[in-house]
Design an enzyme around this catalytic site. Structure first.
Site, PDB file in Angstrom:
ATOM      1  N   GLY B  49       0.809  -1.213   0.000  1.00 41.31           N
ATOM      2  CA  GLY B  49       0.000   0.000   0.000  1.00 41.31           C
ATOM      3  C   GLY B  49       0.834   1.252   0.000  1.00 41.31           C
ATOM      4  O   GLY B  49       2.065   1.202  -0.142  1.00 41.31           O
ATOM      5  N   ASP B  87     -10.717   3.382  14.109  1.00 43.83           N
ATOM      6  CA  ASP B  87      -9.491   2.938  14.769  1.00 43.83           C
ATOM      7  C   ASP B  87      -8.705   1.894  13.984  1.00 43.83           C
ATOM      8  O   ASP B  87      -7.887   1.176  14.548  1.00 43.83           O
ATOM      9  CB  ASP B  87      -9.835   2.341  16.143  1.00 43.83           C
ATOM     10  CG  ASP B  87     -10.467   3.400  17.037  1.00 43.83           C
ATOM     11  OD1 ASP B  87      -9.997   4.542  17.002  1.00 43.83           O
ATOM     12  OD2 ASP B  87     -11.427   3.054  17.740  1.00 43.83           O
ATOM     13  N   GLU B 117      10.168  -6.669   1.188  1.00 45.89           N
ATOM     14  CA  GLU B 117      10.299  -8.116   1.299  1.00 45.89           C
ATOM     15  C   GLU B 117       8.924  -8.682   0.976  1.00 45.89           C
ATOM     16  O   GLU B 117       7.994  -8.553   1.773  1.00 45.89           O
ATOM     17  CB  GLU B 117      10.715  -8.460   2.731  1.00 45.89           C
ATOM     18  CG  GLU B 117      10.990  -9.927   2.956  1.00 45.89           C
ATOM     19  CD  GLU B 117      11.366 -10.190   4.417  1.00 45.89           C
ATOM     20  OE1 GLU B 117      11.777  -9.236   5.112  1.00 45.89           O
ATOM     21  OE2 GLU B 117      11.210 -11.342   4.865  1.00 45.89           O
TER      22      GLU B 117
END
Lengths: 239, 239
Positions: B49, B87, B117
DNA sequence: GCAAAAGTGTTCCGGATACACCCATGC
DNA sequence: GCATGGGTGTATCCGGAACACTTTTGC
Protein backbone atom coordinates in the site's frame (compact mmCIF):
# COMPACT_ATOMS: atom_id res chain seq x y z
CA UNK A 1 0.36 0.86 4.88
CA UNK A 2 0.65 4.27 6.39
CA UNK A 3 4.10 5.67 6.01
CA UNK A 4 5.25 8.88 7.57
CA UNK A 5 3.94 11.32 5.10
CA UNK A 6 2.61 14.84 4.85
CA UNK A 7 0.77 16.57 2.10
CA UNK A 8 2.68 19.60 0.85
CA UNK A 9 1.93 22.72 2.80
CA UNK A 10 -1.37 24.13 1.71
CA UNK A 11 -2.45 20.93 -0.01
CA UNK A 12 -5.23 19.90 2.27
CA UNK A 13 -7.01 16.75 1.22
CA UNK A 14 -10.70 16.56 2.00
CA UNK A 15 -12.85 13.45 2.00
CA UNK A 16 -16.44 14.02 1.00
CA UNK A 17 -19.45 11.76 0.66
CA UNK A 18 -22.05 12.23 -2.05
CA UNK A 19 -25.32 10.33 -2.16
CA UNK A 20 -27.15 9.40 -5.32
CA UNK A 21 -30.67 9.05 -3.96
CA UNK A 22 -33.06 7.17 -6.22
CA UNK A 23 -36.81 7.23 -5.98
CA UNK A 24 -39.58 5.90 -8.19
CA UNK A 25 -43.12 6.88 -8.96
CA UNK A 26 -45.56 6.09 -11.77
CA UNK A 27 -43.75 8.51 -14.03
CA UNK A 28 -40.37 6.81 -13.73
CA UNK A 29 -37.03 6.81 -11.97
CA UNK A 30 -36.05 9.95 -10.10
CA UNK A 31 -33.00 11.39 -8.38
CA UNK A 32 -33.10 13.74 -5.42
CA UNK A 33 -30.95 16.83 -5.86
CA UNK A 34 -30.29 19.87 -3.69
CA UNK A 35 -29.63 23.43 -4.67
CA UNK A 36 -26.21 24.53 -3.55
CA UNK A 37 -26.10 27.58 -1.35
CA UNK A 38 -22.35 28.01 -1.05
CA UNK A 39 -19.43 28.64 -3.33
CA UNK A 40 -18.01 27.10 -5.40
CA UNK A 41 -20.94 26.29 -7.66
CA UNK A 42 -23.50 28.31 -5.72
CA UNK A 43 -26.95 28.04 -7.25
CA UNK A 44 -26.22 24.80 -9.10
CA UNK A 45 -28.06 21.57 -8.51
CA UNK A 46 -25.98 18.91 -6.81
CA UNK A 47 -26.08 15.57 -5.08
CA UNK A 48 -26.58 15.73 -1.37
CA UNK A 49 -23.23 15.43 0.34
CA UNK A 50 -20.96 16.39 3.16
CA UNK A 51 -17.55 15.81 4.62
CA UNK A 52 -16.34 12.85 6.61
CA UNK A 53 -16.12 13.60 10.31
CA UNK A 54 -13.14 12.56 12.35
CA UNK A 55 -15.10 10.15 14.51
CA UNK A 56 -17.28 8.32 12.01
CA UNK A 57 -16.92 5.72 9.28
CA UNK A 58 -17.93 6.46 5.71
CA UNK A 59 -21.05 4.32 6.06
CA UNK A 60 -22.05 6.32 9.10
CA UNK A 61 -21.37 9.58 7.32
CA UNK A 62 -23.48 8.56 4.34
CA UNK A 63 -26.34 7.60 6.63
CA UNK A 64 -26.02 10.84 8.56
CA UNK A 65 -26.19 12.85 5.35
CA UNK A 66 -29.19 10.90 4.15
CA UNK A 67 -31.04 11.48 7.40
CA UNK A 68 -30.32 15.20 7.37
CA UNK A 69 -31.99 15.52 4.00
CA UNK A 70 -34.77 12.96 4.14
CA UNK A 71 -35.31 12.16 7.78
CA UNK A 72 -35.44 8.52 6.72
CA UNK A 73 -33.55 5.89 8.68
CA UNK A 74 -34.09 2.45 7.18
CA UNK A 75 -32.81 3.07 3.75
CA UNK A 76 -30.91 0.90 1.35
CA UNK A 77 -27.45 2.35 1.03
CA UNK A 78 -24.43 0.98 -0.79
CA UNK A 79 -20.96 2.27 -1.52
CA UNK A 80 -20.54 2.98 -5.19
CA UNK A 81 -17.12 4.32 -6.12
CA UNK A 82 -14.60 6.96 -5.15
CA UNK A 83 -14.19 9.92 -7.46
CA UNK A 84 -10.74 11.38 -7.14
CA UNK A 85 -9.84 13.46 -10.18
CA UNK A 86 -7.35 16.03 -8.99
CA UNK A 87 -9.32 19.04 -10.22
CA UNK A 88 -12.84 17.81 -9.64
CA UNK A 89 -13.33 20.47 -6.98
CA UNK A 90 -11.78 23.67 -8.32
CA UNK A 91 -11.00 25.10 -4.90
CA UNK A 92 -9.65 22.31 -2.74
CA UNK A 93 -8.41 18.82 -3.37
CA UNK A 94 -11.43 16.73 -2.47
CA UNK A 95 -12.06 13.09 -3.11
CA UNK A 96 -15.65 12.00 -2.96
CA UNK A 97 -16.87 8.60 -1.86
CA UNK A 98 -20.25 8.06 -3.51
CA UNK A 99 -23.11 6.03 -2.15
CA UNK A 100 -26.30 5.12 -3.85
CA UNK A 101 -29.53 5.04 -1.92
CA UNK A 102 -32.91 3.58 -2.82
CA UNK A 103 -35.87 5.08 -1.05
CA UNK A 104 -39.60 4.77 -1.12
CA UNK A 105 -40.45 8.13 -2.57
CA UNK A 106 -43.84 8.18 -0.86
CA UNK A 107 -42.24 8.12 2.56
CA UNK A 108 -40.18 11.13 1.67
CA UNK A 109 -41.46 14.28 3.26
CA UNK A 110 -40.52 17.67 2.00
CA UNK A 111 -39.04 20.25 4.25
CA UNK A 112 -37.51 17.99 6.84
CA UNK A 113 -34.86 20.63 6.94
CA UNK A 114 -35.31 24.12 5.60
CA UNK A 115 -31.54 24.34 5.19
CA UNK A 116 -31.81 22.50 1.92
CA UNK A 117 -33.79 23.17 -1.16
CA UNK A 118 -34.38 19.70 -2.52
CA UNK A 119 -36.19 18.47 -5.58
CA UNK A 120 -36.81 15.20 -7.39
CA UNK A 121 -35.64 15.10 -11.00
CA UNK A 122 -36.55 12.53 -13.59
CA UNK A 123 -33.49 10.49 -14.42
CA UNK A 124 -33.91 11.37 -18.07
CA UNK A 125 -34.22 15.12 -17.56
CA UNK A 126 -31.46 16.23 -15.26
CA UNK A 127 -30.38 19.83 -14.89
CA UNK A 128 -26.80 20.95 -15.20
CA UNK A 129 -24.92 19.60 -12.24
CA UNK A 130 -22.08 20.56 -9.93
CA UNK A 131 -18.55 19.29 -10.60
CA UNK A 132 -18.59 15.64 -11.69
CA UNK A 133 -22.00 14.88 -10.23
CA UNK A 134 -23.48 14.05 -13.62
CA UNK A 135 -20.87 11.32 -14.02
CA UNK A 136 -21.69 10.00 -10.61
CA UNK A 137 -25.36 9.71 -11.50
CA UNK A 138 -24.61 7.94 -14.77
CA UNK A 139 -22.39 5.53 -12.92
CA UNK A 140 -25.03 4.92 -10.28
CA UNK A 141 -27.72 4.36 -12.88
CA UNK A 142 -25.61 1.65 -14.50
CA UNK A 143 -24.88 0.04 -11.20
CA UNK A 144 -28.55 0.01 -10.31
CA UNK A 145 -29.35 -1.67 -13.62
CA UNK A 146 -26.61 -4.22 -13.10
CA UNK A 147 -27.44 -5.01 -9.55
CA UNK A 148 -31.19 -5.11 -10.02
CA UNK A 149 -30.75 -7.77 -12.69
CA UNK A 150 -29.22 -10.11 -10.14
CA UNK A 151 -30.48 -9.11 -6.72
CA UNK A 152 -33.94 -8.20 -5.42
CA UNK A 153 -33.06 -4.58 -4.94
CA UNK A 154 -35.99 -3.03 -6.76
CA UNK A 155 -38.42 -3.50 -3.89
CA UNK A 156 -36.59 -0.81 -1.94
CA UNK A 157 -38.09 1.73 -4.30
CA UNK A 158 -41.69 0.66 -3.81
CA UNK A 159 -44.16 1.01 -0.94
CA UNK A 160 -44.74 -1.87 1.47
CA UNK A 161 -47.65 -3.07 -0.61
CA UNK A 162 -47.52 -3.11 -4.38
CA UNK A 163 -49.12 -4.85 -7.30
CA UNK A 164 -47.20 -6.94 -9.78
CA UNK A 165 -47.96 -4.41 -12.48
CA UNK A 166 -46.36 -1.68 -10.41
CA UNK A 167 -43.33 -3.87 -9.88
CA UNK A 168 -43.09 -4.65 -13.56
CA UNK A 169 -43.35 -1.00 -14.47
CA UNK A 170 -40.49 -0.29 -12.10
CA UNK A 171 -38.34 -2.93 -13.74
CA UNK A 172 -39.30 -1.53 -17.13
CA UNK A 173 -37.99 1.84 -15.98
CA UNK A 174 -34.75 0.45 -14.63
CA UNK A 175 -33.96 -1.74 -17.61
CA UNK A 176 -35.51 0.52 -20.22
CA UNK A 177 -37.46 -2.36 -21.72
CA UNK A 178 -40.98 -3.73 -21.83
CA UNK A 179 -41.11 -6.97 -19.95
CA UNK A 180 -43.71 -9.58 -20.81
CA UNK A 181 -46.59 -9.52 -18.37
CA UNK A 182 -47.06 -13.25 -17.99
CA UNK A 183 -43.41 -14.21 -17.87
CA UNK A 184 -42.53 -11.49 -15.40
CA UNK A 185 -45.32 -12.62 -13.15
CA UNK A 186 -44.27 -16.23 -13.16
CA UNK A 187 -40.61 -15.38 -12.73
CA UNK A 188 -41.12 -13.11 -9.77
CA UNK A 189 -43.59 -15.43 -8.04
CA UNK A 190 -41.29 -18.40 -8.65
CA UNK A 191 -38.56 -16.55 -6.79
CA UNK A 192 -40.64 -17.04 -3.67
CA UNK A 193 -39.88 -13.54 -2.46
CA UNK A 194 -43.45 -12.29 -2.42
CA UNK A 195 -46.44 -12.87 -0.22
CA UNK A 196 -49.85 -12.26 -1.71
CA UNK A 197 -52.24 -10.15 0.30
CA UNK A 198 -56.01 -10.49 0.12
CA UNK A 199 -56.42 -6.88 -0.64
CA UNK A 200 -56.83 -5.42 -4.08
CA UNK A 201 -55.75 -2.23 -5.74
CA UNK A 202 -58.69 -1.03 -7.78
CA UNK A 203 -57.18 2.25 -8.85
CA UNK A 204 -55.71 1.00 -12.09
CA UNK A 205 -58.32 -1.44 -13.30
CA UNK A 206 -61.89 -2.53 -12.81
CA UNK A 207 -60.99 -6.06 -11.95
CA UNK A 208 -58.43 -4.94 -9.40
CA UNK A 209 -54.97 -6.37 -8.79
CA UNK A 210 -53.85 -8.12 -5.65
CA UNK A 211 -51.29 -6.40 -3.51
CA UNK A 212 -48.12 -8.25 -2.64
CA UNK A 213 -45.46 -7.65 -0.06
CA UNK A 214 -41.93 -8.86 0.45
CA UNK A 215 -41.32 -12.00 2.44
CA UNK A 216 -38.60 -10.50 4.63
CA UNK A 217 -37.17 -13.86 5.60
CA UNK A 218 -36.78 -15.12 2.05
CA UNK A 219 -35.54 -11.71 1.01
CA UNK A 220 -32.68 -11.80 3.47
CA UNK A 221 -31.88 -15.40 2.63
CA UNK A 222 -31.72 -14.84 -1.06
CA UNK A 223 -30.47 -11.31 -1.28
CA UNK A 224 -26.89 -12.25 -1.97
CA UNK A 225 -27.44 -15.06 -4.42
CA UNK A 226 -27.74 -14.65 -8.15
CA UNK A 227 -31.38 -14.41 -9.02
CA UNK A 228 -31.95 -13.76 -12.73
CA UNK A 229 -34.55 -11.10 -12.13
CA UNK A 230 -34.89 -10.00 -15.68
CA UNK A 231 -35.23 -11.44 -19.12
CA UNK A 232 -32.47 -10.60 -21.56
CA UNK A 233 -29.97 -10.17 -18.78
CA UNK A 234 -27.47 -11.06 -21.47
CA UNK A 235 -27.86 -7.57 -22.84
CA UNK A 236 -27.16 -5.81 -19.59
CA UNK A 237 -23.66 -4.51 -19.35
CA UNK A 238 -21.57 -2.70 -16.88
CA UNK A 239 -19.74 0.65 -16.95
CA UNK B 1 -20.61 19.08 -1.63
CA UNK B 2 -17.60 20.58 0.01
CA UNK B 3 -18.53 22.92 2.78
CA UNK B 4 -16.08 25.07 4.62
CA UNK B 5 -14.80 22.64 7.10
CA UNK B 6 -11.68 21.75 9.03
CA UNK B 7 -10.77 18.65 10.90
CA UNK B 8 -10.15 19.40 14.55
CA UNK B 9 -6.58 20.41 15.22
CA UNK B 10 -4.39 17.35 15.34
CA UNK B 11 -6.97 15.17 13.59
CA UNK B 12 -5.19 14.60 10.37
CA UNK B 13 -7.01 12.37 7.94
CA UNK B 14 -4.88 10.24 5.68
CA UNK B 15 -5.99 8.48 2.53
CA UNK B 16 -4.19 5.24 1.81
CA UNK B 17 -4.42 2.71 -0.98
CA UNK B 18 -4.01 -1.02 -0.36
CA UNK B 19 -3.74 -3.57 -3.13
CA UNK B 20 -4.94 -7.14 -2.89
CA UNK B 21 -2.73 -8.77 -5.52
CA UNK B 22 -3.92 -12.18 -6.67
CA UNK B 23 -1.84 -14.70 -8.52
CA UNK B 24 -2.39 -18.31 -9.51
CA UNK B 25 -0.23 -21.34 -10.03
CA UNK B 26 -0.86 -25.08 -10.15
CA UNK B 27 -1.12 -25.18 -6.40
CA UNK B 28 -3.95 -22.65 -6.19
CA UNK B 29 -4.82 -19.02 -5.61
CA UNK B 30 -2.21 -16.81 -4.01
CA UNK B 31 -1.94 -13.33 -2.53
CA UNK B 32 1.19 -11.20 -2.59
CA UNK B 33 2.10 -9.75 0.79
CA UNK B 34 4.95 -7.58 2.03
CA UNK B 35 6.69 -7.51 5.34
CA UNK B 36 6.24 -4.22 7.06
CA UNK B 37 9.41 -2.40 8.02
CA UNK B 38 7.90 0.53 9.88
CA UNK B 39 5.76 1.09 12.92
CA UNK B 40 2.97 0.57 13.66
CA UNK B 41 2.86 -3.14 12.97
CA UNK B 42 6.53 -3.51 12.13
CA UNK B 43 7.41 -7.06 11.20
CA UNK B 44 3.85 -8.04 10.32
CA UNK B 45 2.75 -9.18 6.90
CA UNK B 46 0.55 -6.70 5.08
CA UNK B 47 -0.96 -5.78 1.76
CA UNK B 48 1.16 -3.56 -0.40
CA UNK B 49 0.00 0.00 0.00
CA UNK B 50 0.84 3.66 0.17
CA UNK B 51 -0.65 7.08 0.53
CA UNK B 52 -2.48 9.14 -2.06
CA UNK B 53 -0.32 11.89 -3.47
CA UNK B 54 -1.67 15.36 -3.92
CA UNK B 55 -1.37 15.30 -7.70
CA UNK B 56 -2.72 11.87 -8.60
CA UNK B 57 -6.04 10.06 -8.73
CA UNK B 58 -6.66 6.92 -6.72
CA UNK B 59 -6.42 4.77 -9.84
CA UNK B 60 -3.06 6.30 -10.59
CA UNK B 61 -1.90 5.77 -7.03
CA UNK B 62 -2.93 2.12 -7.09
CA UNK B 63 -1.08 1.59 -10.34
CA UNK B 64 1.99 3.36 -9.00
CA UNK B 65 2.02 1.16 -5.92
CA UNK B 66 1.61 -1.98 -8.00
CA UNK B 67 4.49 -0.99 -10.26
CA UNK B 68 6.77 -0.26 -7.32
CA UNK B 69 6.29 -3.76 -6.02
CA UNK B 70 5.96 -5.84 -9.14
CA UNK B 71 7.39 -3.78 -11.97
CA UNK B 72 4.34 -4.86 -13.98
CA UNK B 73 2.41 -2.32 -16.00
CA UNK B 74 -0.48 -3.98 -17.81
CA UNK B 75 -2.30 -5.39 -14.89
CA UNK B 76 -5.98 -5.82 -14.19
CA UNK B 77 -6.87 -3.45 -11.40
CA UNK B 78 -10.26 -2.61 -9.95
CA UNK B 79 -11.47 -0.54 -7.05
CA UNK B 80 -12.89 -2.73 -4.34
CA UNK B 81 -14.13 -0.83 -1.30
CA UNK B 82 -13.08 1.83 1.15
CA UNK B 83 -12.24 0.73 4.69
CA UNK B 84 -12.83 3.54 7.12
CA UNK B 85 -13.22 2.23 10.65
CA UNK B 86 -12.10 5.00 12.93
CA UNK B 87 -9.49 2.94 14.77
CA UNK B 88 -8.29 0.73 11.96
CA UNK B 89 -4.89 2.39 12.11
CA UNK B 90 -4.02 2.81 15.79
CA UNK B 91 -1.79 5.82 15.26
CA UNK B 92 -3.49 8.08 12.75
CA UNK B 93 -6.94 8.30 11.27
CA UNK B 94 -6.45 6.64 7.92
CA UNK B 95 -9.03 5.50 5.47
CA UNK B 96 -7.91 2.94 2.95
CA UNK B 97 -9.20 2.58 -0.58
CA UNK B 98 -8.62 -1.02 -1.60
CA UNK B 99 -7.96 -2.27 -5.11
CA UNK B 100 -7.76 -5.80 -6.25
CA UNK B 101 -5.25 -6.78 -8.88
CA UNK B 102 -4.97 -9.95 -10.95
CA UNK B 103 -1.56 -10.75 -12.28
CA UNK B 104 0.13 -13.52 -14.18
CA UNK B 105 2.28 -14.91 -11.44
CA UNK B 106 4.88 -16.16 -13.90
CA UNK B 107 5.61 -12.65 -15.10
CA UNK B 108 6.28 -11.55 -11.57
CA UNK B 109 9.96 -11.18 -10.85
CA UNK B 110 11.28 -11.13 -7.36
CA UNK B 111 13.42 -8.31 -6.13
CA UNK B 112 12.21 -5.60 -8.43
CA UNK B 113 12.80 -3.44 -5.44
CA UNK B 114 14.92 -4.45 -2.50
CA UNK B 115 12.95 -2.00 -0.37
CA UNK B 116 10.24 -4.59 0.06
CA UNK B 117 10.30 -8.12 1.30
CA UNK B 118 7.48 -9.71 -0.64
CA UNK B 119 6.08 -13.22 -0.65
CA UNK B 120 3.21 -15.14 -2.18
CA UNK B 121 0.87 -16.81 0.27
CA UNK B 122 -1.73 -19.41 -0.51
CA UNK B 123 -5.18 -17.92 -0.05
CA UNK B 124 -6.04 -20.68 2.39
CA UNK B 125 -2.94 -20.30 4.56
CA UNK B 126 -2.50 -16.65 5.34
CA UNK B 127 -0.29 -15.37 8.13
CA UNK B 128 -1.47 -12.94 10.74
CA UNK B 129 -2.01 -9.64 9.05
CA UNK B 130 -1.71 -5.92 9.75
CA UNK B 131 -4.75 -3.94 10.87
CA UNK B 132 -7.87 -4.97 8.94
CA UNK B 133 -5.97 -6.46 6.01
CA UNK B 134 -7.39 -9.92 6.62
CA UNK B 135 -10.89 -8.51 6.16
CA UNK B 136 -9.81 -6.83 2.98
CA UNK B 137 -8.54 -10.10 1.56
CA UNK B 138 -11.72 -11.94 2.49
CA UNK B 139 -13.76 -9.24 0.83
CA UNK B 140 -11.58 -9.35 -2.27
CA UNK B 141 -11.81 -13.11 -2.48
CA UNK B 142 -15.60 -12.91 -2.50
CA UNK B 143 -15.58 -10.20 -5.09
CA UNK B 144 -13.29 -12.24 -7.30
CA UNK B 145 -15.64 -15.19 -7.03
CA UNK B 146 -18.63 -13.05 -7.79
CA UNK B 147 -17.10 -11.23 -10.69
CA UNK B 148 -15.46 -14.27 -12.24
CA UNK B 149 -18.85 -15.97 -12.42
CA UNK B 150 -20.11 -13.26 -14.74
CA UNK B 151 -17.15 -11.73 -16.50
CA UNK B 152 -14.10 -13.25 -18.18
CA UNK B 153 -11.73 -12.06 -15.54
CA UNK B 154 -9.98 -15.33 -14.81
CA UNK B 155 -7.69 -15.14 -17.83
CA UNK B 156 -5.80 -12.29 -16.19
CA UNK B 157 -4.33 -14.85 -13.82
CA UNK B 158 -3.01 -17.18 -16.51
CA UNK B 159 -0.12 -16.95 -18.96
CA UNK B 160 -0.74 -15.92 -22.57
CA UNK B 161 -1.07 -19.54 -23.62
CA UNK B 162 -2.94 -22.04 -21.52
CA UNK B 163 -4.76 -25.34 -21.87
CA UNK B 164 -8.43 -25.77 -21.08
CA UNK B 165 -7.51 -28.03 -18.20
CA UNK B 166 -5.38 -25.27 -16.68
CA UNK B 167 -8.26 -22.86 -17.10
CA UNK B 168 -10.69 -25.27 -15.52
CA UNK B 169 -8.38 -25.85 -12.60
CA UNK B 170 -8.21 -22.09 -12.08
CA UNK B 171 -11.99 -21.86 -12.01
CA UNK B 172 -12.10 -24.80 -9.64
CA UNK B 173 -9.81 -22.85 -7.30
CA UNK B 174 -11.84 -19.67 -7.53
CA UNK B 175 -15.21 -21.31 -7.04
CA UNK B 176 -14.04 -24.08 -4.78
CA UNK B 177 -15.80 -26.71 -6.85
CA UNK B 178 -15.03 -29.40 -9.37
CA UNK B 179 -16.40 -28.40 -12.73
CA UNK B 180 -17.36 -31.02 -15.29
CA UNK B 181 -14.65 -31.42 -17.91
CA UNK B 182 -16.88 -31.72 -20.95
CA UNK B 183 -19.38 -29.07 -20.00
CA UNK B 184 -16.74 -26.55 -19.04
CA UNK B 185 -15.05 -27.09 -22.35
CA UNK B 186 -18.19 -26.53 -24.38
CA UNK B 187 -19.24 -23.55 -22.30
CA UNK B 188 -15.94 -21.76 -22.57
CA UNK B 189 -15.52 -22.47 -26.27
CA UNK B 190 -19.11 -21.41 -26.95
CA UNK B 191 -18.31 -18.04 -25.40
CA UNK B 192 -16.11 -17.40 -28.41
CA UNK B 193 -13.44 -15.83 -26.27
CA UNK B 194 -10.69 -18.29 -27.09
CA UNK B 195 -8.51 -18.98 -30.09
CA UNK B 196 -7.03 -22.42 -30.42
CA UNK B 197 -3.32 -22.64 -31.16
CA UNK B 198 -1.72 -25.51 -33.03
CA UNK B 199 0.73 -26.11 -30.30
CA UNK B 200 0.34 -28.68 -27.59
CA UNK B 201 1.28 -28.88 -23.96
CA UNK B 202 2.68 -32.34 -23.38
CA UNK B 203 3.71 -31.77 -19.81
CA UNK B 204 0.54 -33.07 -18.22
CA UNK B 205 -0.43 -35.93 -20.50
CA UNK B 206 0.88 -38.20 -23.18
CA UNK B 207 -1.68 -37.16 -25.74
CA UNK B 208 -0.99 -33.48 -25.11
CA UNK B 209 -3.53 -30.66 -24.84
CA UNK B 210 -3.86 -27.78 -27.24
CA UNK B 211 -2.94 -24.35 -26.02
CA UNK B 212 -5.48 -21.57 -26.32
CA UNK B 213 -5.20 -17.83 -26.08
CA UNK B 214 -7.66 -15.02 -25.56
CA UNK B 215 -9.27 -13.39 -28.56
CA UNK B 216 -8.56 -9.84 -27.45
CA UNK B 217 -11.24 -8.34 -29.65
CA UNK B 218 -14.04 -10.58 -28.40
CA UNK B 219 -12.74 -10.21 -24.88
CA UNK B 220 -13.09 -6.43 -24.98
CA UNK B 221 -16.48 -6.66 -26.66
CA UNK B 222 -17.91 -9.07 -24.18
CA UNK B 223 -16.15 -8.08 -21.01
CA UNK B 224 -18.99 -6.05 -19.62
CA UNK B 225 -21.88 -8.31 -20.50
CA UNK B 226 -23.17 -11.08 -18.33
CA UNK B 227 -21.57 -14.33 -19.39
CA UNK B 228 -22.58 -17.35 -17.37
CA UNK B 229 -19.02 -18.54 -16.84
CA UNK B 230 -19.75 -21.15 -14.29
CA UNK B 231 -22.24 -23.85 -13.62
CA UNK B 232 -24.15 -23.54 -10.39
CA UNK B 233 -23.80 -19.77 -10.40
CA UNK B 234 -27.00 -19.92 -8.40
CA UNK B 235 -24.94 -20.97 -5.43
CA UNK B 236 -22.51 -18.09 -5.62
CA UNK B 237 -23.28 -15.32 -3.21
CA UNK B 238 -21.88 -11.98 -2.34
CA UNK B 239 -20.45 -10.48 0.84
C1' DG C 1 -71.91 -5.69 -24.17
C1' DC C 2 -67.49 -3.70 -24.30
C1' DA C 3 -63.11 -2.01 -22.94
C1' DA C 4 -59.21 -2.57 -20.12
C1' DA C 5 -56.32 -4.47 -17.10
C1' DA C 6 -55.46 -8.90 -14.37
C1' DG C 7 -54.16 -13.22 -14.63
C1' DT C 8 -53.51 -18.22 -16.96
C1' DG C 9 -52.11 -21.72 -20.45
C1' DT C 10 -49.39 -23.63 -23.86
C1' DT C 11 -45.88 -24.35 -27.13
C1' DC C 12 -41.26 -24.00 -28.55
C1' DC C 13 -36.47 -23.81 -28.12
C1' DG C 14 -31.87 -23.66 -26.36
C1' DG C 15 -28.84 -24.27 -22.82
C1' DA C 16 -27.33 -26.60 -18.42
C1' DT C 17 -26.30 -31.08 -16.49
C1' DA C 18 -24.89 -35.72 -15.99
C1' DC C 19 -22.44 -39.18 -17.57
C1' DA C 20 -20.80 -42.52 -20.91
C1' DC C 21 -17.87 -42.92 -24.37
C1' DC C 22 -13.75 -42.56 -27.82
C1' DC C 23 -8.77 -40.83 -28.77
C1' DA C 24 -3.77 -40.45 -28.65
C1' DT C 25 0.36 -41.60 -26.70
C1' DG C 26 4.33 -42.97 -23.62
C1' DC C 27 5.71 -46.57 -21.09
C1' DG D 1 -1.86 -53.38 -23.94
C1' DC D 2 -2.96 -50.34 -20.53
C1' DA D 3 -3.06 -46.27 -17.85
C1' DT D 4 -3.74 -41.37 -18.24
C1' DG D 5 -5.46 -37.25 -19.32
C1' DG D 6 -7.67 -35.03 -23.68
C1' DG D 7 -11.63 -34.58 -26.05
C1' DT D 8 -16.60 -35.86 -27.97
C1' DG D 9 -21.52 -37.49 -27.94
C1' DT D 10 -25.92 -37.61 -26.24
C1' DA D 11 -30.26 -38.08 -23.53
C1' DT D 12 -32.67 -35.50 -20.23
C1' DC D 13 -34.50 -31.76 -18.00
C1' DC D 14 -35.66 -27.17 -16.95
C1' DG D 15 -36.46 -22.41 -17.63
C1' DG D 16 -36.83 -18.50 -20.73
C1' DA D 17 -39.57 -16.43 -24.35
C1' DA D 18 -43.47 -15.60 -27.28
C1' DC D 19 -48.06 -15.11 -27.54
C1' DA D 20 -52.85 -16.48 -27.30
C1' DC D 21 -56.27 -17.01 -24.24
C1' DT D 22 -59.67 -16.41 -20.13
C1' DT D 23 -61.39 -13.59 -16.15
C1' DT D 24 -63.37 -9.76 -13.76
C1' DT D 25 -65.72 -5.64 -13.35
C1' DG D 26 -67.16 -0.65 -14.09
C1' DC D 27 -69.38 1.90 -17.25
Amino acid sequence: MSETYRYPHGDRLLVAIDCIIFGYDETGLKVLLVKRHIEPGKGQWALMGGLLNAQETLDEAARRILIILTGMHDVYLEELKVFSEVDRDPVERTISVTYFALINIHNYEHQISTDYEARWFSISHLPELLFDHAHMITYAKNKLKYKAALHPIGFELLPEKFTLTQLRNLYDSIFETELDKGNFRRMILASGLLIQLWEKDKSASKKGAYFYQLDEKKYKEKFNSFLNLTPNSKTISWQ
